[in-house]
Write a protein that holds these residues in place. Structure first.
Motif, PDB file in Angstrom:
ATOM      1  N   ILE A  54       9.767  -6.312   0.504  1.00 14.37           N
ATOM      2  CA  ILE A  54       9.416  -6.798  -0.832  1.00 14.37           C
ATOM      3  C   ILE A  54       7.944  -7.193  -0.899  1.00 14.37           C
ATOM      4  O   ILE A  54       7.226  -6.787  -1.824  1.00 14.37           O
ATOM      5  CB  ILE A  54      10.313  -7.993  -1.224  1.00 14.37           C
ATOM      6  CG1 ILE A  54      11.754  -7.530  -1.426  1.00 14.37           C
ATOM      7  CG2 ILE A  54       9.787  -8.652  -2.502  1.00 14.37           C
ATOM      8  CD1 ILE A  54      12.723  -8.648  -1.756  1.00 14.37           C
ATOM      9  N   THR A  91       5.589  -3.926  -0.455  1.00 12.40           N
ATOM     10  CA  THR A  91       5.508  -3.051  -1.626  1.00 12.40           C
ATOM     11  C   THR A  91       4.766  -3.741  -2.776  1.00 12.40           C
ATOM     12  O   THR A  91       4.027  -3.094  -3.516  1.00 12.40           O
ATOM     13  CB  THR A  91       6.915  -2.635  -2.096  1.00 12.40           C
ATOM     14  OG1 THR A  91       7.731  -3.804  -2.280  1.00 12.40           O
ATOM     15  CG2 THR A  91       7.575  -1.727  -1.074  1.00 12.40           C
ATOM     16  N   ALA A 123       4.830  -0.543 -10.930  1.00 14.16           N
ATOM     17  CA  ALA A 123       6.099  -0.674 -10.211  1.00 14.16           C
ATOM     18  C   ALA A 123       7.279  -0.367 -11.122  1.00 14.16           C
ATOM     19  O   ALA A 123       8.382  -0.098 -10.640  1.00 14.16           O
ATOM     20  CB  ALA A 123       6.231  -2.083  -9.649  1.00 14.16           C
ATOM     21  N   THR A 173       7.462   5.286  -8.063  1.00 13.81           N
ATOM     22  CA  THR A 173       8.233   5.012  -6.857  1.00 13.81           C
ATOM     23  C   THR A 173       7.364   4.321  -5.815  1.00 13.81           C
ATOM     24  O   THR A 173       6.128   4.338  -5.899  1.00 13.81           O
ATOM     25  CB  THR A 173       8.779   6.314  -6.253  1.00 13.81           C
ATOM     26  OG1 THR A 173       7.678   7.125  -5.787  1.00 13.81           O
ATOM     27  CG2 THR A 173       9.569   7.109  -7.282  1.00 13.81           C
ATOM     28  N   VAL A 174       8.013   3.735  -4.830  1.00 14.88           N
ATOM     29  CA  VAL A 174       7.259   3.070  -3.769  1.00 14.88           C
ATOM     30  C   VAL A 174       6.465   4.078  -2.946  1.00 14.88           C
ATOM     31  O   VAL A 174       5.387   3.768  -2.434  1.00 14.88           O
ATOM     32  CB  VAL A 174       8.192   2.248  -2.853  1.00 14.88           C
ATOM     33  CG1 VAL A 174       8.823   1.098  -3.624  1.00 14.88           C
ATOM     34  CG2 VAL A 174       9.275   3.118  -2.236  1.00 14.88           C
ATOM     35  N   ASN A 203      19.286   7.356  -9.285  1.00 11.66           N
ATOM     36  CA  ASN A 203      18.100   7.973  -8.687  1.00 11.66           C
ATOM     37  C   ASN A 203      18.139   9.488  -8.753  1.00 11.66           C
ATOM     38  O   ASN A 203      17.088  10.133  -8.789  1.00 11.66           O
ATOM     39  CB  ASN A 203      17.955   7.525  -7.228  1.00 11.66           C
ATOM     40  CG  ASN A 203      17.132   6.262  -7.081  1.00 11.66           C
ATOM     41  OD1 ASN A 203      15.925   6.309  -6.886  1.00 11.66           O
ATOM     42  ND2 ASN A 203      17.794   5.120  -7.208  1.00 11.66           N
ATOM     43  N   GLY A 236      10.776   3.601 -11.559  1.00 12.43           N
ATOM     44  CA  GLY A 236      10.364   2.701 -10.477  1.00 12.43           C
ATOM     45  C   GLY A 236      11.345   1.552 -10.303  1.00 12.43           C
ATOM     46  O   GLY A 236      11.680   1.168  -9.178  1.00 12.43           O
ATOM     47  N   GLN A 278      14.636   2.987  -8.731  1.00 12.36           N
ATOM     48  CA  GLN A 278      14.545   3.195  -7.285  1.00 12.36           C
ATOM     49  C   GLN A 278      14.570   1.874  -6.532  1.00 12.36           C
ATOM     50  O   GLN A 278      15.226   1.736  -5.501  1.00 12.36           O
ATOM     51  CB  GLN A 278      13.266   3.958  -6.928  1.00 12.36           C
ATOM     52  CG  GLN A 278      13.234   4.371  -5.464  1.00 12.36           C
ATOM     53  CD  GLN A 278      11.823   4.588  -4.935  1.00 12.36           C
ATOM     54  OE1 GLN A 278      10.927   3.782  -5.168  1.00 12.36           O
ATOM     55  NE2 GLN A 278      11.637   5.689  -4.226  1.00 12.36           N
ATOM     56  N   ARG A 279      13.866   0.882  -7.059  1.00 10.12           N
ATOM     57  CA  ARG A 279      13.835  -0.421  -6.391  1.00 10.12           C
ATOM     58  C   ARG A 279      15.201  -1.106  -6.412  1.00 10.12           C
ATOM     59  O   ARG A 279      15.531  -1.865  -5.493  1.00 10.12           O
ATOM     60  CB  ARG A 279      12.770  -1.309  -7.047  1.00 10.12           C
ATOM     61  CG  ARG A 279      11.354  -0.938  -6.604  1.00 10.12           C
ATOM     62  CD  ARG A 279      10.291  -1.588  -7.486  1.00 10.12           C
ATOM     63  NE  ARG A 279       8.957  -1.338  -6.954  1.00 10.12           N
ATOM     64  CZ  ARG A 279       8.296  -0.191  -7.115  1.00 10.12           C
ATOM     65  NH1 ARG A 279       8.853   0.809  -7.780  1.00 10.12           N
ATOM     66  NH2 ARG A 279       7.095  -0.029  -6.596  1.00 10.12           N
ATOM     67  N   LEU A 286      16.883   0.374  -3.351  1.00 10.53           N
ATOM     68  CA  LEU A 286      16.274  -0.088  -2.105  1.00 10.53           C
ATOM     69  C   LEU A 286      16.521  -1.567  -1.864  1.00 10.53           C
ATOM     70  O   LEU A 286      16.906  -1.983  -0.764  1.00 10.53           O
ATOM     71  CB  LEU A 286      14.774   0.201  -2.128  1.00 10.53           C
ATOM     72  CG  LEU A 286      14.367   1.672  -2.120  1.00 10.53           C
ATOM     73  CD1 LEU A 286      12.867   1.808  -2.345  1.00 10.53           C
ATOM     74  CD2 LEU A 286      14.765   2.348  -0.819  1.00 10.53           C
ATOM     75  N   PHE A 287      16.317  -2.382  -2.888  1.00 14.21           N
ATOM     76  CA  PHE A 287      16.485  -3.828  -2.735  1.00 14.21           C
ATOM     77  C   PHE A 287      17.933  -4.197  -2.465  1.00 14.21           C
ATOM     78  O   PHE A 287      18.216  -5.120  -1.694  1.00 14.21           O
ATOM     79  CB  PHE A 287      15.974  -4.567  -3.970  1.00 14.21           C
ATOM     80  CG  PHE A 287      14.476  -4.562  -4.113  1.00 14.21           C
ATOM     81  CD1 PHE A 287      13.664  -4.002  -3.137  1.00 14.21           C
ATOM     82  CD2 PHE A 287      13.875  -5.114  -5.233  1.00 14.21           C
ATOM     83  CE1 PHE A 287      12.287  -3.983  -3.260  1.00 14.21           C
ATOM     84  CE2 PHE A 287      12.491  -5.110  -5.373  1.00 14.21           C
ATOM     85  CZ  PHE A 287      11.694  -4.547  -4.381  1.00 14.21           C
TER      86      PHE A 287
END
Length: 206
Positions: free
Chosen positions: A18, A21, A33, A37-38, A154, A170, A173-174, A177-178
């Motif tokens: 976190i 990024t 963000a 995407t990251v 996604n 963004g 996607q987060r 991931l998160f």
């Protein structure tokens, strides 16, 4: 390295991901963000290409070590090694994602391979269903459902681009991931707590 220290890498990975990024993204001019995407932070041609590559590989190494910690814990408690292997595989995938930044063809290959690691909550729920307690099993299943939702959202731009505005990709996607890294934190805390209970034969605390 002691098992307890390896297990602590679960929540450390979440914090590192976190913060990393957020900080790197804030250093990149015109980066959003919300819509990007990251991986775009360190894509080829980005001024943060090298920094992002080192960061992504580092996250992969943390996950690999965390997976090793889970496997070590499982051996001591005589549990299935499969959940730890799934986390370890997620780390290897993340390592590949970092080693081959976008738009390298292997970047997406490793990105797709991460899907196997995303199944780890389900593997924990099924493989350790009688050891982690009913509450943790339910949390694992909820995490898996959220991850499946994240995977679906996604992938929808490829077959249903009108499902949601792509300027929010963004965030989508987060979300995936998160959710995964938050689950790693839950595993980390639960197993560290269990490992501190001297002489505990099982983990079936609710």
């Amino acid at each position: 390295m002691k098992t307890k220290k390896l297990l602590s890498l679960g929540w450390i990975t979440l914090v590192a991901f976190i913060l990393g990024t957020f900080i790197l993204g804030s250093l990149l001019e015109d980066y959003s963000a919300i819509s990007q995407t990251v991986s775009e932070i360190g894509e080829e041609g980005s001024p943060l290409y090298l920094q992002w590559q080192v960061f992504s590989i580092g996250i992969g190494c943390l996950l690999i070590l965390f997976g090793i910690g889970i496997i070590s814990f499982a051996k001591k408690k005589e549990l299935s090694l499969v959940p730890g292997i799934f986390i370890l595989f997620a780390g290897l995938s993340q390592f590949g994602i970092g080693f081959f930044p976008s738009p390298h063809p292997l970047h997406n290959v490793f990105g797709l391979s991460m899907t196997l690691g995303y199944f780890s909550p389900l593997v924990f729920a099924l493989g350790w269903k009688n050891q982690l307690g009913l509450k943790f099993k339910r949390l694992s299943l909820i995490a898996f459902i959220l991850i499946v939702l994240g995977i679906f959202l996604n992938l929808t731009p490829a077959f249903a681009p009108s499902l949601y505005p792509l300027e929010y990709y963004g965030i989508v996607q987060r979300f995936l991931l998160f959710t995964f890294y938050i689950y790693c934190t839950l595993i980390s805390v639960r197993l560290i707590y269990s490992s501190l209970i001297v002489g505990e034969p099982e983990l079936n605390k609710k």
